[in-house]
Design a protein around this motif. Structure first.
Motif, PDB file in Angstrom:
ATOM      1  N   LYS A   4       0.868  -1.175   0.000  1.00  0.00           N
ATOM      2  CA  LYS A   4       0.000   0.000   0.000  1.00  0.00           C
ATOM      3  C   LYS A   4       0.909   1.230   0.000  1.00  0.00           C
ATOM      4  CE  LYS A   4      -3.172  -2.482   3.059  1.00  0.00           C
ATOM      5  NZ  LYS A   4      -2.199  -3.497   3.556  1.00  0.00           N
ATOM      6  N   ILE A   5       0.713   2.098  -0.983  1.00  0.00           N
ATOM      7  CA  ILE A   5       1.565   3.284  -1.128  1.00  0.00           C
ATOM      8  C   ILE A   5       0.681   4.500  -1.390  1.00  0.00           C
ATOM      9  CG2 ILE A   5       3.422   4.366  -2.468  1.00  0.00           C
ATOM     10  CD1 ILE A   5       4.322   1.493  -3.221  1.00  0.00           C
ATOM     11  N   ALA A   6       0.950   5.576  -0.691  1.00  0.00           N
ATOM     12  CA  ALA A   6       0.249   6.833  -0.938  1.00  0.00           C
ATOM     13  C   ALA A   6       1.238   7.856  -1.484  1.00  0.00           C
ATOM     14  CB  ALA A   6      -0.395   7.354   0.345  1.00  0.00           C
ATOM     15  N   ILE A   7       0.923   8.400  -2.648  1.00  0.00           N
ATOM     16  CA  ILE A   7       1.674   9.538  -3.183  1.00  0.00           C
ATOM     17  C   ILE A   7       0.897  10.786  -2.779  1.00  0.00           C
ATOM     18  CG2 ILE A   7       2.542  10.691  -5.245  1.00  0.00           C
ATOM     19  CD1 ILE A   7       2.609   7.971  -6.637  1.00  0.00           C
ATOM     20  N   ILE A   8       1.443  11.543  -1.857  1.00  0.00           N
ATOM     21  CA  ILE A   8       0.778  12.751  -1.377  1.00  0.00           C
ATOM     22  C   ILE A   8       1.418  13.943  -2.064  1.00  0.00           C
ATOM     23  CG2 ILE A   8       0.303  14.200   0.630  1.00  0.00           C
ATOM     24  CD1 ILE A   8       0.186  11.699   2.326  1.00  0.00           C
ATOM     25  N   THR A   9       0.630  14.617  -2.885  1.00  0.00           N
ATOM     26  CA  THR A   9       1.153  15.725  -3.674  1.00  0.00           C
ATOM     27  C   THR A   9       0.968  17.026  -2.900  1.00  0.00           C
ATOM     28  OG1 THR A   9      -0.960  16.017  -4.831  1.00  0.00           O
ATOM     29  CG2 THR A   9       0.650  14.549  -5.835  1.00  0.00           C
ATOM     30  N   ALA A  10       2.067  17.636  -2.548  1.00  0.00           N
ATOM     31  CA  ALA A  10       2.053  18.905  -1.809  1.00  0.00           C
ATOM     32  C   ALA A  10       3.125  19.808  -2.395  1.00  0.00           C
ATOM     33  CB  ALA A  10       2.279  18.669  -0.321  1.00  0.00           C
ATOM     34  N   GLY A  11       3.179  19.845  -3.720  1.00  0.00           N
ATOM     35  CA  GLY A  11       4.243  20.571  -4.404  1.00  0.00           C
ATOM     36  C   GLY A  11       3.905  21.996  -4.778  1.00  0.00           C
ATOM     37  N   GLY A  12       2.693  22.464  -4.436  1.00  0.00           N
ATOM     38  CA  GLY A  12       2.276  23.796  -4.847  1.00  0.00           C
ATOM     39  C   GLY A  12       2.721  24.881  -3.894  1.00  0.00           C
ATOM     40  N   SER A  13       2.604  26.130  -4.365  1.00  0.00           N
ATOM     41  CA  SER A  13       3.020  27.278  -3.557  1.00  0.00           C
ATOM     42  C   SER A  13       1.873  27.894  -2.779  1.00  0.00           C
ATOM     43  CB  SER A  13       3.637  28.357  -4.461  1.00  0.00           C
ATOM     44  OG  SER A  13       2.693  28.790  -5.429  1.00  0.00           O
ATOM     45  N   ILE A  50       4.525   6.064   2.352  1.00  0.00           N
ATOM     46  CA  ILE A  50       4.116   7.336   1.768  1.00  0.00           C
ATOM     47  C   ILE A  50       5.267   7.947   0.975  1.00  0.00           C
ATOM     48  CG2 ILE A  50       3.533   9.752   2.326  1.00  0.00           C
ATOM     49  CD1 ILE A  50       1.746   8.694   4.542  1.00  0.00           C
ATOM     50  N   ILE A  51       4.931   8.414  -0.223  1.00  0.00           N
ATOM     51  CA  ILE A  51       5.844   9.220  -1.033  1.00  0.00           C
ATOM     52  C   ILE A  51       5.304  10.644  -0.979  1.00  0.00           C
ATOM     53  CG2 ILE A  51       6.818   9.622  -3.324  1.00  0.00           C
ATOM     54  CD1 ILE A  51       6.334   6.607  -3.890  1.00  0.00           C
ATOM     55  N   LEU A  52       6.037  11.531  -0.344  1.00  0.00           N
ATOM     56  CA  LEU A  52       5.592  12.903  -0.122  1.00  0.00           C
ATOM     57  C   LEU A  52       6.290  13.817  -1.117  1.00  0.00           C
ATOM     58  CD1 LEU A  52       4.041  14.982   1.584  1.00  0.00           C
ATOM     59  CD2 LEU A  52       5.967  14.973   3.188  1.00  0.00           C
ATOM     60  N   VAL A  53       5.498  14.499  -1.952  1.00  0.00           N
ATOM     61  CA  VAL A  53       6.031  15.359  -3.006  1.00  0.00           C
ATOM     62  C   VAL A  53       5.948  16.808  -2.543  1.00  0.00           C
ATOM     63  CG1 VAL A  53       5.934  15.956  -5.452  1.00  0.00           C
ATOM     64  CG2 VAL A  53       5.111  13.707  -4.686  1.00  0.00           C
ATOM     65  N   LEU A  54       7.112  17.474  -2.460  1.00  0.00           N
ATOM     66  CA  LEU A  54       7.176  18.828  -1.911  1.00  0.00           C
ATOM     67  C   LEU A  54       7.941  19.773  -2.840  1.00  0.00           C
ATOM     68  CD1 LEU A  54       8.062  18.095   1.834  1.00  0.00           C
ATOM     69  CD2 LEU A  54       5.856  18.832   0.930  1.00  0.00           C
ATOM     70  N   PRO A  55       7.692  21.093  -2.691  1.00  0.00           N
ATOM     71  CA  PRO A  55       8.538  22.060  -3.418  1.00  0.00           C
ATOM     72  C   PRO A  55       9.980  21.939  -2.922  1.00  0.00           C
ATOM     73  CG  PRO A  55       6.618  23.134  -2.422  1.00  0.00           C
ATOM     74  CD  PRO A  55       6.687  21.756  -1.863  1.00  0.00           C
ATOM     75  N   ILE A  78      10.235  13.529  -1.949  1.00  0.00           N
ATOM     76  CA  ILE A  78      10.823  13.812  -3.257  1.00  0.00           C
ATOM     77  C   ILE A  78      10.393  15.210  -3.716  1.00  0.00           C
ATOM     78  CG2 ILE A  78      10.903  11.376  -3.914  1.00  0.00           C
ATOM     79  CD1 ILE A  78       8.472  11.914  -5.737  1.00  0.00           C
ATOM     80  N   GLU A  79      11.100  15.721  -4.701  1.00  0.00           N
ATOM     81  CA  GLU A  79      10.815  17.057  -5.224  1.00  0.00           C
ATOM     82  C   GLU A  79       9.709  16.999  -6.275  1.00  0.00           C
ATOM     83  OE1 GLU A  79      13.199  20.593  -7.661  1.00  0.00           O
ATOM     84  OE2 GLU A  79      14.323  19.085  -6.514  1.00  0.00           O
ATOM     85  N   GLY A  80       8.847  18.005  -6.267  1.00  0.00           N
ATOM     86  CA  GLY A  80       7.781  18.084  -7.247  1.00  0.00           C
ATOM     87  C   GLY A  80       8.271  18.501  -8.619  1.00  0.00           C
ATOM     88  N   GLY A  81       7.369  18.398  -9.599  1.00  0.00           N
ATOM     89  CA  GLY A  81       7.704  18.762 -10.973  1.00  0.00           C
ATOM     90  C   GLY A  81       6.994  20.032 -11.396  1.00  0.00           C
ATOM     91  N   THR A  83       4.331  20.410 -13.261  1.00  0.00           N
ATOM     92  CA  THR A  83       2.873  20.282 -13.223  1.00  0.00           C
ATOM     93  C   THR A  83       2.508  19.156 -12.273  1.00  0.00           C
ATOM     94  OG1 THR A  83       2.746  18.617 -14.973  1.00  0.00           O
ATOM     95  CG2 THR A  83       2.764  20.942 -15.671  1.00  0.00           C
ATOM     96  N   ARG A  84       1.211  19.025 -11.989  1.00  0.00           N
ATOM     97  CA  ARG A  84       0.765  17.906 -11.161  1.00  0.00           C
ATOM     98  C   ARG A  84       1.171  16.576 -11.796  1.00  0.00           C
ATOM     99  NH1 ARG A  84      -3.489  16.848  -7.407  1.00  0.00           N
ATOM    100  NH2 ARG A  84      -4.097  14.660  -7.442  1.00  0.00           N
ATOM    101  N   PHE A  85       0.995  16.473 -13.117  1.00  0.00           N
ATOM    102  CA  PHE A  85       1.374  15.238 -13.815  1.00  0.00           C
ATOM    103  C   PHE A  85       2.829  14.889 -13.530  1.00  0.00           C
ATOM    104  CE2 PHE A  85       3.396  13.180 -17.438  1.00  0.00           C
ATOM    105  CZ  PHE A  85       2.550  12.124 -17.717  1.00  0.00           C
ATOM    106  N   HIS A  86       3.713  15.858 -13.663  1.00  0.00           N
ATOM    107  CA  HIS A  86       5.137  15.580 -13.481  1.00  0.00           C
ATOM    108  C   HIS A  86       5.471  15.285 -12.019  1.00  0.00           C
ATOM    109  CE1 HIS A  86       5.080  17.773 -17.387  1.00  0.00           C
ATOM    110  NE2 HIS A  86       5.924  16.808 -17.695  1.00  0.00           N
ATOM    111  N   SER A  87       4.782  15.929 -11.097  1.00  0.00           N
ATOM    112  CA  SER A  87       5.001  15.638  -9.681  1.00  0.00           C
ATOM    113  C   SER A  87       4.601  14.206  -9.356  1.00  0.00           C
ATOM    114  CB  SER A  87       4.209  16.610  -8.809  1.00  0.00           C
ATOM    115  OG  SER A  87       4.738  17.916  -8.879  1.00  0.00           O
TER     116      SER A  87
END
Length: 227
Positions: A4-13, A50-55, A78-81, A83-87
């Motif tokens: 079970k893996i959660a990619i949590i996208t928090a790469g926005g400003s 959890i994979i946490l995507v951050l700026p 990990i670092e975001g990209g 766009t959301r797709f790339h993150s």
């Protein structure tokens, strides 16, 4: 055993919040918004990763938060990209096929463990689970000439996260080149030729985007007796 893996996208400003601090790190009842999001997934499954995507500028702040939660062994940052797709793709690159993967907005901090578990169970059976709620406002659609027509709101679904998939579907789908129509993971997977399946969402599962949302979120947490 399926991971079970959660990619949590928090790469926005979070510029709509009107401050220099990204909204995922703003305090809600003395804890960062992101704390509640991460905690909900561990409440749902104690064996989740959890994979946490951050700026890039806030990776250190994320590391401090994860350390304070005592979850260093279960969270990869990990670092975001661009766009959301790339993150999300940066997270997908770390997956293996034998997994159930949740992709969740970091600022949807009111997600419940019950909805997370429901998404998991449906995905095991059907391959995907996309939370959605019915529109409650009247809806009109504009054409290219600014003419507008009322449409039946009972047929409109508002999409939420965690958008949940078998890992093999995400890996295959995110090998495609980016397109502007890829506004969420369901769009990407559907474009790859796979059918996606909705699941009943939660009206309280709101996305924190404006200052007033913090007030509403605090009220919901108070109702749940979460401090």
């Amino acid at each position: 055993m399926t991971k079970k893996i959660a990619i949590i996208t928090a790469g926005g400003s979070g510029t709509r919040m009107g401050g220099a601090m990204p909204k995922q790190f703003l305090l809600l009842k003395d804890k960062p918004i992101l704390w509640y999001t991460i905690n909900a997934f561990f409440d749902a499954f104690d064996d989740i990763s959890i994979i946490l995507v951050l700026p890039s500028d806030f990776i250190r702040q994320g590391e401090i938060l994860v350390s304070e939660m005592g979850k260093e062994d279960s969270v990869t940052i990990i670092e975001g990209g661009a766009t959301r797709f790339h993150s999300v793709k940066n997270g997908v690159n770390l997956l293996n096929k034998d997994s159930i993967v949740f992709v969740h907005d970091g600022v949807r901090c009111l997600i419940t463990p019950a909805l997370i578990r429901a998404c998991y169970e449906q995905t095991v059976l059907m391959g995907s689970a996309i939370p959605a709620v019915s529109a409650i406002d009247s809806i009109r659609i504009l054409d290219d000439h600014s003419n507008h027509t009322a449409i039946n709101r009972s047929r409109i679904k508002i999409i939420q996260t965690p958008q949940t998939f078998k890992g093999e579907l995400l890996i295959k789908s995110f090998n495609m080149p980016y397109q502007e129509i890829f506004t969420d993971e369901a769009t990407v997977v559907e474009y790859s030729g796979e059918k996606i399946y909705l699941i009943e969402g939660d009206y309280d599962n709101l996305k924190i985007t404006r200052p007033v949302d913090l007030i509403l979120a605090e009220s919901i947490l108070q109702k749940r007796k979460i401090y």
